[in-house]
Design an enzyme around this catalytic site. Structure first.
Site, PDB file in Angstrom:
ATOM      1  N   GLY A   1       0.819  -1.206   0.000  1.00 24.32           N
ATOM      2  CA  GLY A   1       0.000   0.000   0.000  1.00 24.32           C
ATOM      3  C   GLY A   1       0.848   1.249   0.000  1.00 24.32           C
ATOM      4  N   PRO A   2       0.222   2.406  -0.136  1.00 22.28           N
ATOM      5  CA  PRO A   2       0.953   3.669  -0.167  1.00 22.28           C
ATOM      6  C   PRO A   2       1.634   3.956   1.170  1.00 22.28           C
ATOM      7  CG  PRO A   2      -1.299   3.920  -0.970  1.00 22.28           C
ATOM      8  CD  PRO A   2      -1.224   2.595  -0.319  1.00 22.28           C
TER       9      PRO A   2
ATOM     10  N   GLY B   1       2.438   5.732   4.655  1.00 22.29           N
ATOM     11  CA  GLY B   1       1.613   6.411   5.642  1.00 22.29           C
ATOM     12  C   GLY B   1       0.271   5.784   5.890  1.00 22.29           C
ATOM     13  N   THR B   2       0.081   4.530   5.453  1.00 21.47           N
ATOM     14  CA  THR B   2      -1.207   3.874   5.653  1.00 21.47           C
ATOM     15  C   THR B   2      -1.186   2.892   6.811  1.00 21.47           C
ATOM     16  OG1 THR B   2      -0.584   2.275   3.954  1.00 21.47           O
ATOM     17  CG2 THR B   2      -1.937   4.145   3.266  1.00 21.47           C
ATOM     18  N   GLY B   3      -0.086   2.813   7.572  1.00 20.64           N
ATOM     19  CA  GLY B   3      -0.052   1.991   8.769  1.00 20.64           C
ATOM     20  C   GLY B   3       0.446   0.584   8.562  1.00 20.64           C
TER      21      GLY B   3
ATOM     22  N   SER C   1      -3.819   1.402 -18.124  1.00 16.75           N
ATOM     23  CA  SER C   1      -5.183   1.767 -17.742  1.00 16.75           C
ATOM     24  C   SER C   1      -5.634   3.092 -18.332  1.00 16.75           C
ATOM     25  CB  SER C   1      -5.296   1.830 -16.215  1.00 16.75           C
ATOM     26  OG  SER C   1      -4.416   2.810 -15.695  1.00 16.75           O
TER      27      SER C   1
ATOM     28  N   LYS D   1      -8.486   4.162  -7.091  1.00 15.24           N
ATOM     29  CA  LYS D   1      -9.006   5.045  -8.135  1.00 15.24           C
ATOM     30  C   LYS D   1     -10.362   5.635  -7.744  1.00 15.24           C
ATOM     31  CE  LYS D   1      -6.483   2.659 -11.803  1.00 15.24           C
ATOM     32  NZ  LYS D   1      -6.546   1.831 -13.022  1.00 15.24           N
TER      33      LYS D   1
END
Length: 917
Positions: A482-483, A485-487, A819, A862
């Site tokens: 995941g990105p 800062g997402t824990g 995409s 998205k």
């Protein structure tokens, strides 16, 4: 006074040469005995001859069978021409026996003179000694004319007793010095050269006391000190200095053993010469004493030389005492320690260091095995049977213990073996944490620290549920993608808390050395095991939760190996049960560990490594999530760190948090939001201190206008400044023709990107020319060409011959992926038909050359990006319908999704009349 005289026998000249060589060898082997024999010659007395004439004395030398009668001292012959040698370092004094180093030519000349019955030589000190004149040498033809200027005029007349060849190429001569001589002229150029010399007359001292002076009332004569008194005083002082010198320096004891009783101290001349010969002063200083004729002055010079030698010996003794004191202290400490160890060992209080070390390791083993002691009668195999420590590891431990008992404590191998045993016995063999398989408690523990992350929490609860049914959790490797800062990293400790296990984290970002995973070989200095083994020793358990951070940023290998390949064995459930560390070199069971990996981009993880992981994707947070996280976690933590928990009036308005997120923290994670909240806390703390302290209030800047401690929309700008993002969309009003909003996935989360298409003046009919900008990758470049060709197939030549340009704004950010196919095709179609696309629509999907809309990934990211951009409609591939339906309801709220199977469906949606037009 009667002088001691001696006769020295001459060596056989032309007969028995082998015996002469034997005598020379005997001289090299027994120089001390020859010196003593010579001193006995010098000190022998003849009671029948009181005038100092020669006496017959036999020296113990096998070179001749009959004694020779020669003169000694003042009774020695006085030839007016004699062989001369130049001395390099110091002059020789009469009455002394000296060992003199000779050069090859000088040794040959002396041996020839001795064989010819003329064993005499004159010795003169060079005025300027040089390094090439270490040994005594003859005068060379180059300096023969100036030889009297090269050396000092006064020298010594000596008798040669023996010449022996040394092992280093130089010869040694044993000389007995008789008297002083003065060089006059060169009488024979030789070789060897001969000098004309003048012998000094016999030196004798007569004390003439002046008795004509009338006595005083006390019966003593009143007079100044006479020369006799000075001579006696100086002689006594010299004798006292020599005795003190002998006490200070043991090197002079051999000299004094033969001289203190044999030298007549009543003869000041001989006493002065003896004292000067003891000195180690420089040659010029000794030459002055040799040339002095006046007895008082000679005694003073000799006293100065001996006094200098005495002071030098004192300094040498002081230095020696300091060194001995230091060494004695160290030796005393060492001996006392050894005695203390022996006493303690006898009393049973303490054993030897090595024995104590072996005992410590065996106690560790007994503690691990849960036994107090093992019977000595049992074999090693019986001791290890059914033990906690694996048999291979126990065999290695016993082998190293046997080696340790045989090694010396100071050897390098001893330290290597000790460290190896320390690691082997320090591992928590068989020790595991008592796991907790309570689903409700695990859910509560996860919710207390983390908001959202439902997919991850659900997967952990599944592990807990399976563990409660089967009795444990083994062989699971999770990868959270995941990105930032997402824990992802912080969730690892929460998983360990939920399962009741120990937690260990290490990062492999930028790791380029395989030894960090597999350990170093023990042959290297400072070798140690890899991170997995260090994890077991640190947590003292064999089943910790191990978080491997940043696996997508592993080094690509090099001279130190490929760490990604080393992780294959660690993260493979079928292999890590026998993980082999290079340092331990025994298999270790890591199958009980729960491995959790984190990454930002799964595409950067090597395929074989990714295949061994169970990937759980974490999407970024939308506005509602960030507000909830800030309210529940970030704001209370920031107020606590700033010391504002008990301060009245400190508050964060929800509208202020929304404005803060929209204007300053639009990234997928909450790291930037956390920094901003902490900044606001510090600003409020500074206001509180300034309001409470008048002196601190004086530091308030004039530009500060805000008052109070409440953070609202109106006061937000006072704390964090003007918003970084002034608007949500690039085109607030109606977008121009050829512009379409697309949705993209990045490692930082989802993003809404515009695709802009334009055409320049048309030219000749034919294929249009296409150019792209905006840092598009290879895959995206191919998607634009596919989109262009499909659009051309739908048209009737509207774009033929035109020069087309496609640009994706935010040119500093690299972009890639398939995409954007339907977005580019829609922009080109809008450009060709001169129709704008509806403004409330964002789309994503891969386009095939025949017009099929293919599925893409990152639907959740998205959708979040579309909500952040404020659009009401999204166009997604038909095959991604299931992904959209699995999204939480709050993400689908107020957002209408349209699903397209072909590009025709996209066209109908994009150019349909809507309220957004």
């Amino acid at each position: 006074m009667r002088l001691a005289t001696a006769l020295v026998r001459q060596a056989a000249r032309h007969q028995r040469p082998a015996r002469r060589l034997t005598a020379a060898a005997r001289w090299r082997a027994r120089p001390a005995q020859l010196r003593r024999n010579a001193w006995r010659c010098l000190s022998s007395k003849n009671d029948d001859d009181d005038d100092g004439g020669p006496v017959a004395v036999t020296i113990d030398d096998d070179d001749s069978d009959a004694p020779a009668s020669v003169g000694v001292g003042d009774g020695a012959p006085t030839p007016d021409r004699v062989l001369a040698l130049a001395l390099a370092r110091r002059p020789l004094f009469p009455g002394m026996v000296h060992s003199l180093s000779l050069g090859p030519t000088a040794a040959a000349a002396l041996q020839a003179e001795r064989d010819a019955g003329r064993p005499y030589v004159a010795l003169f000190l060079r005025k300027e000694p040089a390094e090439e004149h270490e040994a005594a040498e003859l005068f060379t033809p180059s300096d023969l004319d100036e030889c009297l200027d090269v050396v000092h005029g006064t020298g010594a007349f000596a008798q040669v007793h023996n010449v022996a060849e040394g092992s280093d190429g130089q010869s040694q001569a044993l000389l007995l010095v008789h008297r002083r001589v003065d060089a006059s002229t060169v009488v024979d150029a030789g070789p060897p050269p001969r000098l004309g010399v003048e012998h000094w007359p016999r030196e004798a001292w007569v004390d003439e006391d002046d008795s004509s002076i009338p006595p005083t009332k006390t019966g003593r004569r009143k007079k100044d000190a006479s020369p006799g008194d000075l001579v006696k005083a100086l002689s006594n002082e010299i004798v006292a200095a020599i005795r003190e010198l002998v006490q200070l320096n043991p090197l002079y004891r051999e000299h004094m053993q033969y001289f203190t009783q044999r030298v007549d101290i009543a003869d000041p001349f001989k006493l002065a010469d003896f004292a000067a010969s003891l000195a180690t002063a420089k040659g010029p200083d000794l030459q002055i004493a040799l040339e002095e004729r006046d007895v008082v002055k000679r005694l003073r010079l000799a006293l100065d030389l001996v006094s200098q030698e005495r002071e030098l010996s004192k300094l040498q003794q002081e230095i020696s005492q300091q060194v001995e004191t230091k060494l004695s202290s160290q030796q005393r400490t060492f001996l006392l320690n050894e005695q203390l160890k022996t006493i303690k060992k006898e009393l049973g209080v303490e054993t030897d260091d090595k024995d104590a070390l072996v005992k410590k390791f065996r106690n560790r083993i007994a503690s691990i095995e849960g036994i107090e002691s093992a019977s000595e009668e049992e074999s090693a195999e019986e001791k290890w049977k059914d033990g906690v420590i694996p048999a291979v590891a126990r065999a290695a431990i016993e082998e190293e213990l046997s080696k340790l008992e045989a090694l010396e404590k100071n050897s390098a191998e001893f330290n290597v073996t000790r460290n190896y045993l320390d690691w082997l016995t320090g591992l928590p063999w068989g020790s595991v944490s008592g796991e907790v398989f309570d689903v409700a408690a695990a859910k509560e523990a996860l919710d207390d620290v983390h908001y959202g992350m439902d997919d991850v929490k659900e997967r952990i609860l599944e592990l807990v549920a399976v563990g409660s049914l089967v009795g444990g959790v083994r062989g699971k490797i999770l990868c959270l993608v995941g990105p930032p800062g997402t824990g992802k990293t912080s969730i690892g400790s929460s998983i360990a808390q939920a399962l009741g296990r120990e937690f260990y984290r290490f990062s492999v970002g930028g790791l380029g050395d395989v030894a960090e995973i597999k350990g170093h070989r023990r042959t290297y200095v400072g070798a140690m095991p890899g991170k997995p083994i260090q994890c077991l020793k640190a947590t003292k358990r064999f089943n910790p939760v191990v978080l491997i951070d940043e696996v997508d940023k592993l080094g690509r290998g090099g001279n130190s190996g490929d760490p990604a390949s080393a992780l294959l064995e660690l993260l493979d459930p079928s292999q890590n049960a026998n993980f082999l560390d290079h340092y331990l070199d025994v298999p270790v069971d890591l199958s009980r560990c729960l491995f959790v990996c984190t990454a930002n981009d799964a595409s950067l993880i090597p395929g074989p490594l990714l295949d061994r992981m169970e990937v759980v994707r974490l999407a970024g947070y939308d506005l509602e999530d960030k507000v909830a996280i800030a309210r529940q976690h970030l704001v209370p933590k920031a107020l606590e760190e700033a010391g504002l928990q008990s301060t009245d009036g400190v508050s964060f308005d929800d509208d202020a948090l929304v404005a803060l997120i929209r204007g300053h923290a639009r990234e997928a994670g909450v790291r930037t939001l956390q920094k901003l909240v902490e900044k606001i806390g510090r600003k409020v703390a500074l206001r509180v201190v300034r309001d409470a302290d008048p002196k601190a209030a004086a530091t308030r800047p004039e530009s500060e206008k805000g008052e109070g401690y409440a953070v609202t929309v109106d006061t937000l700008e006072d704390f964090v400044g003007k918003p970084r993002f002034s608007k949500d969309r690039l085109y607030d009003d109606k977008a121009p023709i050829g512009v379409v909003m697309g949705l993209a996935w990045t490692s930082m989360g989802g993003a809404a990107l515009y695709v802009e298409a334009t055409k320049l003046a048309g030219g000749d009919k034919g294929a249009p020319k296409l150019s792209t900008t905006g840092q598009l990758g290879n895959v995206m470049e191919e998607s634009t060409r596919v989109a262009l060709n499909h659009v051309r197939s739908r048209l009737s030549g509207e774009l033929d011959g035109d020069e087309l340009h496609i640009h994706v704004p935010d040119g500093a950010t690299p972009k890639d992926g398939p995409s954007a196919g339907v977005t580019v095709a829609t922009a080109l179609l809008s450009l060709a038909t001169d129709k704008p696309v509806r403004q409330d629509l964002a789309m994503t999907g891969e386009l095939s050359l025949t017009g099929k809309v293919l599925p893409v990934g990152g639907i959740k990211e998205k959708v979040i990006a579309a909500r952040r951009a404020g659009v009401a409609h999204v166009c997604l591939p038909d095959e991604n319908k299931r992904d959209f339906e699995e999204l939480p309801e709050h993400l689908k709220k107020d957002l209408e999704a349209h699903f397209a199977a072909t590009f025709e469906d996209v066209v109908e949606l994009a150019f349909a009349d809507s309220g957004g037009d």
